[in-house]
Design a protein around this motif. Structure first.
Motif, PDB file in Angstrom:
ATOM      1  N   GLY A   8       0.799  -1.220   0.000  1.00  0.00           N
ATOM      2  CA  GLY A   8       0.000   0.000   0.000  1.00  0.00           C
ATOM      3  C   GLY A   8       0.826   1.262   0.000  1.00  0.00           C
ATOM      4  O   GLY A   8       0.411   2.280  -0.553  1.00  0.00           O
ATOM      5  N   VAL A   9       1.994   1.225   0.595  1.00  0.00           N
ATOM      6  CA  VAL A   9       2.841   2.407   0.645  1.00  0.00           C
ATOM      7  C   VAL A   9       3.293   2.816  -0.758  1.00  0.00           C
ATOM      8  O   VAL A   9       3.645   3.965  -0.994  1.00  0.00           O
ATOM      9  CB  VAL A   9       4.052   2.183   1.590  1.00  0.00           C
ATOM     10  N   ASN A  10       3.257   1.888  -1.705  1.00  0.00           N
ATOM     11  CA  ASN A  10       3.689   2.173  -3.064  1.00  0.00           C
ATOM     12  C   ASN A  10       2.558   2.612  -3.988  1.00  0.00           C
ATOM     13  O   ASN A  10       2.768   2.784  -5.182  1.00  0.00           O
ATOM     14  CB  ASN A  10       4.410   0.962  -3.650  1.00  0.00           C
ATOM     15  N   ALA A  11       1.363   2.785  -3.458  1.00  0.00           N
ATOM     16  CA  ALA A  11       0.246   3.335  -4.226  1.00  0.00           C
ATOM     17  C   ALA A  11       0.044   4.773  -3.769  1.00  0.00           C
ATOM     18  O   ALA A  11      -0.225   5.030  -2.593  1.00  0.00           O
ATOM     19  CB  ALA A  11      -1.020   2.523  -4.005  1.00  0.00           C
ATOM     20  N   VAL A  12       0.222   5.712  -4.695  1.00  0.00           N
ATOM     21  CA  VAL A  12       0.100   7.132  -4.363  1.00  0.00           C
ATOM     22  C   VAL A  12      -0.854   7.812  -5.331  1.00  0.00           C
ATOM     23  O   VAL A  12      -1.063   7.337  -6.448  1.00  0.00           O
ATOM     24  CB  VAL A  12       1.471   7.848  -4.379  1.00  0.00           C
ATOM     25  N   ALA A  13      -1.423   8.918  -4.910  1.00  0.00           N
ATOM     26  CA  ALA A  13      -2.385   9.646  -5.732  1.00  0.00           C
ATOM     27  C   ALA A  13      -1.834  10.997  -6.159  1.00  0.00           C
ATOM     28  O   ALA A  13      -1.198  11.704  -5.365  1.00  0.00           O
ATOM     29  CB  ALA A  13      -3.687   9.839  -4.970  1.00  0.00           C
ATOM     30  N   PHE A  14      -2.085  11.311  -7.424  1.00  0.00           N
ATOM     31  CA  PHE A  14      -1.801  12.619  -7.989  1.00  0.00           C
ATOM     32  C   PHE A  14      -3.139  13.236  -8.368  1.00  0.00           C
ATOM     33  O   PHE A  14      -4.097  12.514  -8.663  1.00  0.00           O
ATOM     34  CB  PHE A  14      -0.941  12.488  -9.249  1.00  0.00           C
ATOM     35  N   ALA A  15      -3.214  14.568  -8.401  1.00  0.00           N
ATOM     36  CA  ALA A  15      -4.486  15.216  -8.731  1.00  0.00           C
ATOM     37  C   ALA A  15      -4.243  16.568  -9.377  1.00  0.00           C
ATOM     38  O   ALA A  15      -3.166  17.159  -9.243  1.00  0.00           O
ATOM     39  CB  ALA A  15      -5.326  15.392  -7.467  1.00  0.00           C
ATOM     40  N   ALA A  26      -0.165  17.344 -13.066  1.00  0.00           N
ATOM     41  CA  ALA A  26      -0.818  16.825 -11.866  1.00  0.00           C
ATOM     42  C   ALA A  26       0.177  16.892 -10.711  1.00  0.00           C
ATOM     43  O   ALA A  26       1.387  16.812 -10.915  1.00  0.00           O
ATOM     44  CB  ALA A  26      -1.270  15.393 -12.093  1.00  0.00           C
ATOM     45  N   GLU A  27      -0.337  17.062  -9.500  1.00  0.00           N
ATOM     46  CA  GLU A  27       0.517  17.168  -8.311  1.00  0.00           C
ATOM     47  C   GLU A  27       0.327  15.954  -7.411  1.00  0.00           C
ATOM     48  O   GLU A  27      -0.797  15.472  -7.241  1.00  0.00           O
ATOM     49  CB  GLU A  27       0.159  18.419  -7.509  1.00  0.00           C
ATOM     50  N   LEU A  82     -15.284  20.839  -4.137  1.00  0.00           N
ATOM     51  CA  LEU A  82     -16.429  20.603  -3.268  1.00  0.00           C
ATOM     52  C   LEU A  82     -17.421  21.766  -3.309  1.00  0.00           C
ATOM     53  O   LEU A  82     -18.619  21.576  -3.496  1.00  0.00           O
ATOM     54  CB  LEU A  82     -15.958  20.373  -1.829  1.00  0.00           C
ATOM     55  N   LEU A  83     -16.930  22.979  -3.166  1.00  0.00           N
ATOM     56  CA  LEU A  83     -17.803  24.150  -3.053  1.00  0.00           C
ATOM     57  C   LEU A  83     -18.327  24.642  -4.395  1.00  0.00           C
ATOM     58  O   LEU A  83     -19.455  25.139  -4.475  1.00  0.00           O
ATOM     59  CB  LEU A  83     -17.065  25.280  -2.335  1.00  0.00           C
ATOM     60  N   ASP A  84     -17.527  24.535  -5.450  1.00  0.00           N
ATOM     61  CA  ASP A  84     -17.917  25.072  -6.754  1.00  0.00           C
ATOM     62  C   ASP A  84     -18.333  24.007  -7.755  1.00  0.00           C
ATOM     63  O   ASP A  84     -18.761  24.323  -8.854  1.00  0.00           O
ATOM     64  CB  ASP A  84     -16.763  25.883  -7.358  1.00  0.00           C
ATOM     65  N   GLY A  85     -18.167  22.727  -7.394  1.00  0.00           N
ATOM     66  CA  GLY A  85     -18.518  21.656  -8.311  1.00  0.00           C
ATOM     67  C   GLY A  85     -17.497  21.456  -9.421  1.00  0.00           C
ATOM     68  O   GLY A  85     -17.813  20.837 -10.436  1.00  0.00           O
ATOM     69  N   ASP A  86     -16.288  22.003  -9.250  1.00  0.00           N
ATOM     70  CA  ASP A  86     -15.243  21.828 -10.257  1.00  0.00           C
ATOM     71  C   ASP A  86     -14.832  20.368 -10.339  1.00  0.00           C
ATOM     72  O   ASP A  86     -14.657  19.703  -9.315  1.00  0.00           O
ATOM     73  CB  ASP A  86     -13.992  22.658  -9.902  1.00  0.00           C
ATOM     74  N   LYS A  87     -14.663  19.875 -11.540  1.00  0.00           N
ATOM     75  CA  LYS A  87     -14.194  18.502 -11.731  1.00  0.00           C
ATOM     76  C   LYS A  87     -12.701  18.411 -11.436  1.00  0.00           C
ATOM     77  O   LYS A  87     -11.944  19.342 -11.686  1.00  0.00           O
ATOM     78  CB  LYS A  87     -14.427  18.052 -13.176  1.00  0.00           C
ATOM     79  N   MET A  88     -12.312  17.258 -10.909  1.00  0.00           N
ATOM     80  CA  MET A  88     -10.908  16.968 -10.607  1.00  0.00           C
ATOM     81  C   MET A  88     -10.490  15.728 -11.389  1.00  0.00           C
ATOM     82  O   MET A  88     -11.326  14.881 -11.716  1.00  0.00           O
ATOM     83  CB  MET A  88     -10.720  16.685  -9.112  1.00  0.00           C
ATOM     84  N   GLU A  89      -9.190  15.630 -11.638  1.00  0.00           N
ATOM     85  CA  GLU A  89      -8.604  14.433 -12.221  1.00  0.00           C
ATOM     86  C   GLU A  89      -7.707  13.807 -11.167  1.00  0.00           C
ATOM     87  O   GLU A  89      -6.988  14.519 -10.458  1.00  0.00           O
ATOM     88  CB  GLU A  89      -7.724  14.770 -13.428  1.00  0.00           C
ATOM     89  N   PHE A  90      -7.748  12.491 -11.071  1.00  0.00           N
ATOM     90  CA  PHE A  90      -6.909  11.760 -10.120  1.00  0.00           C
ATOM     91  C   PHE A  90      -6.214  10.614 -10.838  1.00  0.00           C
ATOM     92  O   PHE A  90      -6.812   9.955 -11.686  1.00  0.00           O
ATOM     93  CB  PHE A  90      -7.749  11.183  -8.968  1.00  0.00           C
ATOM     94  N   TRP A  91      -4.971  10.385 -10.476  1.00  0.00           N
ATOM     95  CA  TRP A  91      -4.214   9.237 -10.933  1.00  0.00           C
ATOM     96  C   TRP A  91      -3.778   8.462  -9.702  1.00  0.00           C
ATOM     97  O   TRP A  91      -3.176   9.036  -8.791  1.00  0.00           O
ATOM     98  CB  TRP A  91      -2.965   9.644 -11.702  1.00  0.00           C
ATOM     99  N   ILE A  92      -4.093   7.191  -9.649  1.00  0.00           N
ATOM    100  CA  ILE A  92      -3.612   6.320  -8.583  1.00  0.00           C
ATOM    101  C   ILE A  92      -2.486   5.513  -9.214  1.00  0.00           C
ATOM    102  O   ILE A  92      -2.723   4.695 -10.101  1.00  0.00           O
ATOM    103  CB  ILE A  92      -4.726   5.415  -8.044  1.00  0.00           C
ATOM    104  N   VAL A  93      -1.268   5.779  -8.783  1.00  0.00           N
ATOM    105  CA  VAL A  93      -0.081   5.203  -9.398  1.00  0.00           C
ATOM    106  C   VAL A  93       0.502   4.143  -8.470  1.00  0.00           C
ATOM    107  O   VAL A  93       0.710   4.401  -7.286  1.00  0.00           O
ATOM    108  CB  VAL A  93       0.971   6.297  -9.690  1.00  0.00           C
TER     109      VAL A  93
END
Length: 122
Positions: A8-15, A26-27, A82-93
């Protein structure tokens, strides 16, 4: 062939905000403490006089990321989503799953943030 264990420590998220796709990389979400990605599909069976009819719904996913609250720009983007309904992109690497070309296995998700909980513990 050896069977490897994914850690699990090797799975990280970028957004990043989807609206910034053409201008920003992405960060890495800093100080991640847990990352849960749960794709699922509901199925149902209806009995008819001619036999069972099986149906399946579309795949839905739950993505939950816990991280230490901080003042990073990407943490602020969660509030915007959350507040404005802006879409986000996520990468689970998965850093421990690299192919022969040096590319990492990852999941890609587009969504809006539906909850942002802050405990503000010491």
């Amino acid at each position: 062939m050896a069977l490897s264990t994914l850690k699990g420590v090797n799975a990280v998220a970028f957004a990043r905000k989807l609206s910034n796709a053409s201008t920003k990389e992405a960060e890495l979400i800093p100080w991640q403490t847990s990352l849960s990605f749960d794709p699922s599909r509901d199925s149902d069976s209806t009995v008819t006089k001619d036999g069972n009819v099986n149906t399946q719904s579309s795949v839905s996913t739950d993505l939950e990321i816990e991280f230490i609250n901080n003042t990073s720009a990407i943490a602020d983007a969660f509030y915007d989503s959350l507040l404005d309904g802006d879409k986000m992109e996520f990468w689970i690497v998965h850093k421990d799953r690299k192919n022969a070309e040096g590319k990492y296995f990852s999941w890609y998700v587009q969504t809006s943030v539906s909850e942002d909980s802050n405990d503000n513990d010491a």
